[in-house]
Write an enzyme that holds these catalytic residues in place. Structure first.
Site, PDB file in Angstrom:
ATOM      1  NE  ARG A   1     -16.728  -2.909   3.462  1.00  0.00           N
ATOM      2  CZ  ARG A   1     -15.517  -2.628   3.223  1.00  0.00           C
ATOM      3  NH1 ARG A   1     -14.973  -3.470   2.441  1.00  0.00           N
ATOM      4  NH2 ARG A   1     -14.983  -1.633   3.620  1.00  0.00           N
TER       5      ARG A   1
ATOM      6  NE  ARG B   1      -4.264   0.061   2.521  1.00  0.00           N
ATOM      7  CZ  ARG B   1      -5.276  -0.922   2.627  1.00  0.00           C
ATOM      8  NH1 ARG B   1      -4.963  -1.913   2.170  1.00  0.00           N
ATOM      9  NH2 ARG B   1      -6.379  -0.406   2.665  1.00  0.00           N
TER      10      ARG B   1
ATOM     11  NE  ARG C   1     -11.236   2.567   4.756  1.00  0.00           N
ATOM     12  CZ  ARG C   1     -12.217   1.942   4.467  1.00  0.00           C
ATOM     13  NH1 ARG C   1     -13.512   2.157   5.476  1.00  0.00           N
ATOM     14  NH2 ARG C   1     -12.473   0.989   3.598  1.00  0.00           N
TER      15      ARG C   1
HETATM   16  P1  AP5 Z   1      -8.694  -2.871   4.096  1.00  0.00           P
HETATM   17  O1  AP5 Z   1      -9.593  -4.011   4.653  1.00  0.00           O
HETATM   18  O2  AP5 Z   1      -7.877  -3.354   3.254  1.00  0.00           O
HETATM   19  O3  AP5 Z   1      -9.738  -1.818   3.627  1.00  0.00           O
HETATM   20  P2  AP5 Z   1      -9.851  -1.045   2.166  1.00  0.00           P
HETATM   21  O4  AP5 Z   1      -8.463  -1.042   1.316  1.00  0.00           O
HETATM   22  O5  AP5 Z   1     -10.178   0.197   2.748  1.00  0.00           O
HETATM   23  O6  AP5 Z   1     -10.556  -1.984   1.467  1.00  0.00           O
HETATM   24  P3  AP5 Z   1     -12.045  -2.417   1.536  1.00  0.00           P
HETATM   25  O7  AP5 Z   1     -11.750  -3.604   2.355  1.00  0.00           O
HETATM   26  O8  AP5 Z   1     -12.852  -1.385   2.460  1.00  0.00           O
HETATM   27  O9  AP5 Z   1     -12.504  -2.599   0.345  1.00  0.00           O
HETATM   28  P4  AP5 Z   1     -12.406  -3.573  -0.989  1.00  0.00           P
HETATM   29  O10 AP5 Z   1     -11.662  -2.969  -1.967  1.00  0.00           O
HETATM   30  O11 AP5 Z   1     -11.881  -4.867  -0.311  1.00  0.00           O
HETATM   31  O12 AP5 Z   1     -13.930  -3.831  -1.415  1.00  0.00           O
HETATM   32  P5  AP5 Z   1     -14.927  -5.055  -0.876  1.00  0.00           P
HETATM   33  O13 AP5 Z   1     -14.790  -6.133  -1.454  1.00  0.00           O
HETATM   34  O14 AP5 Z   1     -15.121  -5.077   0.338  1.00  0.00           O
HETATM   35  O15 AP5 Z   1      -8.011  -2.253   5.353  1.00  0.00           O
HETATM   36  C1  AP5 Z   1      -8.608  -1.400   6.271  1.00  0.00           C
HETATM   37  C2  AP5 Z   1      -7.463  -0.741   7.009  1.00  0.00           C
HETATM   38  O16 AP5 Z   1      -6.300  -1.713   7.480  1.00  0.00           O
HETATM   39  C3  AP5 Z   1      -6.619   0.306   6.271  1.00  0.00           C
HETATM   40  O17 AP5 Z   1      -7.440   1.455   6.308  1.00  0.00           O
HETATM   41  C4  AP5 Z   1      -5.425   0.206   7.009  1.00  0.00           C
HETATM   42  O18 AP5 Z   1      -5.614   1.087   8.317  1.00  0.00           O
HETATM   43  C5  AP5 Z   1      -5.024  -1.120   7.473  1.00  0.00           C
HETATM   44  N1  AP5 Z   1      -4.226  -1.596   6.618  1.00  0.00           N
HETATM   45  C6  AP5 Z   1      -4.568  -2.620   5.528  1.00  0.00           C
HETATM   46  N2  AP5 Z   1      -3.535  -3.025   4.931  1.00  0.00           N
HETATM   47  C7  AP5 Z   1      -2.400  -2.171   5.034  1.00  0.00           C
HETATM   48  C8  AP5 Z   1      -1.330  -2.110   4.420  1.00  0.00           C
HETATM   49  N3  AP5 Z   1      -0.696  -3.096   3.767  1.00  0.00           N
HETATM   50  N4  AP5 Z   1      -0.538  -0.963   5.117  1.00  0.00           N
HETATM   51  C9  AP5 Z   1      -0.864  -0.227   5.952  1.00  0.00           C
HETATM   52  N5  AP5 Z   1      -2.278  -0.330   6.545  1.00  0.00           N
HETATM   53  C10 AP5 Z   1      -2.879  -1.259   6.110  1.00  0.00           C
HETATM   54  O19 AP5 Z   1     -16.349  -4.382  -1.563  1.00  0.00           O
HETATM   55  C11 AP5 Z   1     -16.822  -3.139  -0.923  1.00  0.00           C
HETATM   56  C12 AP5 Z   1     -18.385  -3.215  -0.861  1.00  0.00           C
HETATM   57  O20 AP5 Z   1     -19.040  -3.315  -2.318  1.00  0.00           O
HETATM   58  C13 AP5 Z   1     -19.015  -4.638  -0.462  1.00  0.00           C
HETATM   59  O21 AP5 Z   1     -20.168  -4.258   0.197  1.00  0.00           O
HETATM   60  C14 AP5 Z   1     -19.342  -5.594  -1.612  1.00  0.00           C
HETATM   61  O22 AP5 Z   1     -20.370  -6.438  -1.470  1.00  0.00           O
HETATM   62  C15 AP5 Z   1     -19.542  -4.276  -2.679  1.00  0.00           C
HETATM   63  N6  AP5 Z   1     -19.174  -4.830  -4.258  1.00  0.00           N
HETATM   64  C16 AP5 Z   1     -17.596  -5.232  -4.322  1.00  0.00           C
HETATM   65  N7  AP5 Z   1     -17.857  -5.292  -5.831  1.00  0.00           N
HETATM   66  C17 AP5 Z   1     -18.841  -5.186  -6.288  1.00  0.00           C
HETATM   67  C18 AP5 Z   1     -19.504  -5.032  -7.430  1.00  0.00           C
HETATM   68  N8  AP5 Z   1     -18.703  -5.407  -8.546  1.00  0.00           N
HETATM   69  N9  AP5 Z   1     -20.826  -4.672  -7.618  1.00  0.00           N
HETATM   70  C19 AP5 Z   1     -21.519  -4.270  -6.694  1.00  0.00           C
HETATM   71  N10 AP5 Z   1     -21.252  -4.163  -5.320  1.00  0.00           N
HETATM   72  C20 AP5 Z   1     -20.012  -4.650  -5.285  1.00  0.00           C
END
Ligand code: AP5
Length: 217
Positions: A127, A88, A173
């Site tokens: 979500r 990241r 974020r």
């Molecule tokens: P993390 O859990 O990785 O959060 P994020 O990157 O903010 O990503 P999300 O999990 O929020 O979203 P996603 O892209 O996975 O989407 P999802 O599939 O869930 O990290 C959380 C925290 O941890 C960070 O803020 C940081 O503090 C820390 N952290 C983690 N890794 C780190 C690193 N490497 N370095 C430093 N800090 C770190 O989908 C979202 C929603 O949309 C769901 O409801 C889903 O059902 C829906 N959806 C998905 N795709 C579709 C579609 N095609 N059509 C309709 N709905 C959809």
């Protein structure tokens, strides 16, 4: 397969990674899931990470790298891995490169999920996530709802909204992503590993990734 999935918060990294891991047994490694489990378990890692996570900030690179150095050497990674939310920062990408060289492993692909900001904001506020640290199945009250009484369809645990799902944390974020993670797109483009996908349907994205991986074999 050995791939990285890049994309803004809510772009669908976790959803796509879970679908991909069902294809050939490659393991999904989500640093977000690892950190959330550590917070629930109350470990030193969880205690240190919680404040950063709740305000939408990145956890320090040193903590993430100590977790990932160990995780990538576990036996299940022998079947391949899908990195979801890691690296990241440029520092994490450099450290990963060194680690993979040491382990004599090569990446097949870096997937960049491109989703418009208004779609992302809608997805994040709708979500829901399974509260069981062993499961963490992702739901969406519009596109993929849990059971009518709010339980996980896989393990039956309550489905909840994450602590970093407040409007303030979501906006922070997204800003953090633009500043610290988006530069990785250019980095992997230069290494000729990057492929961008307009992620409208996660299933279609997975089909496109499969085609891309086959054409590289
Ligand atoms: P993390 O859990 O990785 O959060 P994020 O990157 O903010 O990503 P999300 O999990 O929020 O979203 P996603 O892209 O996975 O989407 P999802 O599939 O869930 O990290 C959380 C925290 O941890 C960070 O803020 C940081 O503090 C820390 N952290 C983690 N890794 C780190 C690193 N490497 N370095 C430093 N800090 C770190 O989908 C979202 C929603 O949309 C769901 O409801 C889903 O059902 C829906 N959806 C998905 N795709 C579709 C579609 N095609 N059509 C309709 N709905 C959809």
């Amino acid at each position: 397969m050995r791939i990285i999935i890049l994309g803004a918060p809510g772009a669908g990294k976790g959803t796509v990674a879970k679908l991909l891991s069902g294809l050939d047994g490659s393991v999904q490694i989500s640093t977000g899931d690892i950190l959330r489990s550590a917070v629930v378990a109350g470990t030193d890692l969880g205690k240190e990470a919680k404040g950063y996570m709740d305000r939408g900030d990145l956890v320090p690179d040193s903590l993430i790298m100590s977790v990932m150095e160990e995780r990538l050497q576990e036996p299940d990674c022998g079947r391949g891995f899908i990195l979801d939310g890691f690296p990241r920062t440029i520092n994490q990408a450099d450290a990963l490169k060194g680690l993979l060289e040491k382990l004599r492993l090569k990446l097949d692909l870096v997937v960049n999920l491109e989703v418009p900001r208004d779609v992302i904001l809608d997805r994040l506020t709708t979500r829901r996530t399974c509260s069981n640290p062993e499961c963490q199945e992702i739901y969406n009250i519009k596109s993929k709802p849990p059971t009518a009484d709010g339980k996980c369809k896989k393990c039956g645990s309550p489905v909840i909204q994450r602590d970093d799902e407040t409007e303030e944390a979501i906006i922070y974020r997204l800003e953090t992503y633009n500043e610290k993670t988006a530069p990785l797109i250019g980095l992997y483009e230069k290494e000729e590993l990057l492929k961008s996908f307009a992620s409208i349907s996660s299933k279609e994205t997975v089909e496109e990734i499969k085609k891309r991986l086959k054409s590289k074999v």
